[in-house]
Design an enzyme around this catalytic site. Structure first.
Site, short mmCIF file in Angstrom:
data_model
loop_
_atom_site.label_atom_id
_atom_site.label_comp_id
_atom_site.label_asym_id
_atom_site.label_seq_id
_atom_site.Cartn_x
_atom_site.Cartn_y
_atom_site.Cartn_z
N CYS A 1 -65.91 -29.26 24.55
CA CYS A 1 -66.56 -28.58 23.52
C CYS A 1 -67.04 -29.88 22.58
CB CYS A 1 -65.61 -27.66 22.68
SG CYS A 1 -66.07 -27.08 21.00
N GLU B 1 -69.81 -19.88 23.44
CA GLU B 1 -70.57 -19.77 22.14
C GLU B 1 -70.49 -18.56 20.92
OE1 GLU B 1 -71.40 -22.66 21.31
OE2 GLU B 1 -71.77 -23.41 23.35
ZN ZN Z 1 -67.73 -25.53 21.50
#
Ligand code: ZN
Length: 186
Positions: free
Chosen positions: A88, A131
């Site tokens: 991430c 997401e």
């Molecule tokens: Zn992320």
């Protein structure tokens, strides 16, 4: 407006549910453009609006040389599960095995307000789930087992970026992720 600083874990915007887009206007198209540029500069495979501090239900991706974006998504997931490493952009340099549905069908809108359906397996399915989670204030560490999460949190607390962020008491942001080859940045 162009490349925006990426908000890092510890920033409250990352754990706050984002709101539905109502106006499909010039500002929205600028947001999609900024998200895309910021993702490509990182570089990353996906980026959600809260990661640049904008609490709206918008995300972009760059997978298999295809750029995409989706607004106000809803997800339909397969029962079949995939394992695999996930990273991430809000957790620089870290990646962890994160179970996800193998296939995802995402329904939403493009930046012009037209309804669109995006269907993906493997990496695209993983990205759509990662997401959409961002839009709900959910992070990939929330998808780990308790044990894996404990290990991850220890590494996060010991990471340079997290230490600097908390030491300064400022909002943790990164202009561009300094290490780009580690894991999958989403
Ligand atoms: Zn992320």
């Amino acid at each position: 407006m162009a490349i925006q600083p990426i908000r890092l874990f510890g920033d409250p915007v990352l754990v706050t549910p984002a709101t539905e887009v109502v106006d499909f206007d010039k500002e929205l198209r600028q947001l999609v453009s900024d998200l895309t540029e910021t993702m490509q500069a990182a570089p990353g495979a996906g980026l959600a609006a809260p990661q640049i501090g904008v609490p709206l239900r918008v995300f972009v991706w760059d997978i298999d040389d295809e750029l995409g974006h989706l607004i106000n998504p809803s997800l339909d997931l397969s029962d079949e599960i995939q394992d695999g490493d996930e990273g991430c952009l809000s957790f620089p340099n870290l990646s962890y095995n994160t179970p996800r549905a193998f296939r995802a069908v995402a329904k939403g809108f493009n930046m012009h307000g037209d309804p669109v359906t995006v269907e993906g397996t493997e990496l695209l399915a993983r990205c759509l789930q990662h997401e959409t989670d961002h839009l709900n204030g959910v992070l990939f560490i929330d998808r780990m087992t308790a044990e894996e999460r404990k290990t991850a949190m220890k590494e996060i607390r010991e990471s340079e970026w997290f230490g600097l962020a908390t030491e300064n008491g400022a909002k943790p942001t990164f202009k561009v992720s300094p290490h780009t080859t580690f894991g999958l940045g989403l």
